[in-house]
Design a protein around this motif. Structure first.
Motif, PDB file in Angstrom:
ATOM      1  N   ILE A  77       0.838  -1.203   0.000  1.00 30.02           N
ATOM      2  CA  ILE A  77       0.000   0.000   0.000  1.00 30.02           C
ATOM      3  C   ILE A  77       0.874   1.253   0.000  1.00 30.02           C
ATOM      4  N   LEU A  78       1.996   1.208   0.709  1.00 27.86           N
ATOM      5  CA  LEU A  78       2.904   2.360   0.725  1.00 27.86           C
ATOM      6  C   LEU A  78       3.415   2.674  -0.675  1.00 27.86           C
TER       7      LEU A  78
ATOM      8  N   GLU B 126       2.184   5.987  -3.311  1.00 20.99           N
ATOM      9  CA  GLU B 126       3.157   6.912  -3.880  1.00 20.99           C
ATOM     10  C   GLU B 126       3.107   6.928  -5.407  1.00 20.99           C
ATOM     11  N   LEU B 127       2.990   5.737  -6.006  1.00 21.96           N
ATOM     12  CA  LEU B 127       3.152   5.617  -7.455  1.00 21.96           C
ATOM     13  C   LEU B 127       1.852   5.430  -8.221  1.00 21.96           C
ATOM     14  N   GLY B 128       0.788   4.955  -7.542  1.00 18.97           N
ATOM     15  CA  GLY B 128      -0.455   4.665  -8.238  1.00 18.97           C
ATOM     16  C   GLY B 128      -0.441   3.282  -8.849  1.00 18.97           C
TER      17      GLY B 128
ATOM     18  N   ILE C  69       6.776  -3.417  -5.523  1.00 18.09           N
ATOM     19  CA  ILE C  69       6.167  -3.874  -4.281  1.00 18.09           C
ATOM     20  C   ILE C  69       7.122  -4.776  -3.520  1.00 18.09           C
ATOM     21  N   ALA C  70       7.820  -5.656  -4.240  1.00 19.34           N
ATOM     22  CA  ALA C  70       8.789  -6.547  -3.605  1.00 19.34           C
ATOM     23  C   ALA C  70       9.892  -5.738  -2.927  1.00 19.34           C
TER      24      ALA C  70
ATOM     25  N   HIS D  93      -6.706   7.449  -0.412  1.00 23.04           N
ATOM     26  CA  HIS D  93      -7.917   7.624  -1.200  1.00 23.04           C
ATOM     27  C   HIS D  93      -7.600   7.709  -2.683  1.00 23.04           C
ATOM     28  N   ARG D  94      -6.464   8.261  -3.029  1.00 20.13           N
ATOM     29  CA  ARG D  94      -6.073   8.310  -4.434  1.00 20.13           C
ATOM     30  C   ARG D  94      -6.009   6.900  -5.010  1.00 20.13           C
ATOM     31  N   LEU D  95      -5.485   5.969  -4.216  1.00 17.56           N
ATOM     32  CA  LEU D  95      -5.394   4.577  -4.657  1.00 17.56           C
ATOM     33  C   LEU D  95      -6.781   3.997  -4.885  1.00 17.56           C
ATOM     34  N   TRP D  96      -7.725   4.261  -3.960  1.00 16.07           N
ATOM     35  CA  TRP D  96      -9.083   3.735  -4.105  1.00 16.07           C
ATOM     36  C   TRP D  96      -9.724   4.234  -5.398  1.00 16.07           C
ATOM     37  N   TYR D  97      -9.630   5.522  -5.667  1.00 15.20           N
ATOM     38  CA  TYR D  97     -10.251   6.054  -6.876  1.00 15.20           C
ATOM     39  C   TYR D  97      -9.526   5.576  -8.135  1.00 15.20           C
ATOM     40  N   ASP D  98      -8.235   5.342  -8.013  1.00 12.51           N
ATOM     41  CA  ASP D  98      -7.466   4.785  -9.121  1.00 12.51           C
ATOM     42  C   ASP D  98      -7.966   3.375  -9.444  1.00 12.51           C
TER      43      ASP D  98
END
Length: 203
Positions: free
Chosen positions: A31-32, A36-38, A47-48, A116-121
């Protein structure tokens, strides 16, 4: 006579719990990176790297990027929903509901803007990738449930077109959240006044 099956079940349960804990740890690290990157700019290698795991180890826990991201979004939104459920639990009457709901919305924007940016993405990606559609539908149903609870607690029950009320609130929330990314961002007091006015109209 049942001692051995019980031991085997206990061992299997411990193994499952350990695996679930590791998956959650990986997801929290993922998630981190995603914040940051979308979605589009984050691969399994990114992610790894954030999780201090090899790519092979990541594949051991998740079949592909879509499965990992779905798991991440579920974890994030479960926590989001829980916060609103807790906020509304002790609210009674329209004024208390508006105050509690407003406080939760403002805290969410101030503290979790990047998430929230991730959720909307991901929600946008669901229009193109059907793998994301079930989890997006489940989350939105939970969010509609929060609004239904707010109507009930306010004392006049949820309207039959509550999905439209949700869409209006969600659209306003997304617009306000997005505006916080640029400058100048609204202060907490400004956000509070904004959401109180909005919820007064909706509720």
């Amino acid at each position: 006579m049942n001692e051995m099956p019980t031991k085997l079940k206990d061992r299997a349960d411990r193994k499952t719990a350990k695996r679930d804990a590791k998956k959650r740890q990986i997801a929290e690290s993922a998630i981190l990176a995603l914040k940051e990157l979308g979605y589009a700019n984050t691969g399994l290698r990114d992610i790894a790297a954030h999780s201090d795991l090899s790519l092979g180890m990541l594949h051991y826990y998740f079949e592909d990027r879509a499965e990992l991201i779905i798991y991440c979004v579920e974890i994030y939104k479960q926590e989001f929903v829980r916060k609103f459920v807790d906020a509304l639990e002790t609210a009674h009457g329209r004024d208390q509901v508006i105050d509690a709901f407003t406080e939760a919305l403002v805290a969410s924007i101030v503290d979790d803007n990047m998430t929230h940016r991730l959720w909307y993405d991901i929600r946008t990606q669901a229009m193109f990738d059907e793998a994301f559609r079930p989890v997006v539908a489940n989350i939105e149903e939970a969010l509609i449930g929060i609004l239904r609870t707010a109507f009930d607690k306010a004392g006049h029950g949820a309207p039959s077109n509550i999905d439209i009320h949700y869409a209006l609130l969600d659209g306003a929330f997304r617009y306000i959240m997005q505006a916080q990314i640029g400058a100048p961002a609204r202060t907490r007091d400004e956000l509070t006044a904004l959401f109180q006015k909005l919820l007064s109209q909706i509720l």
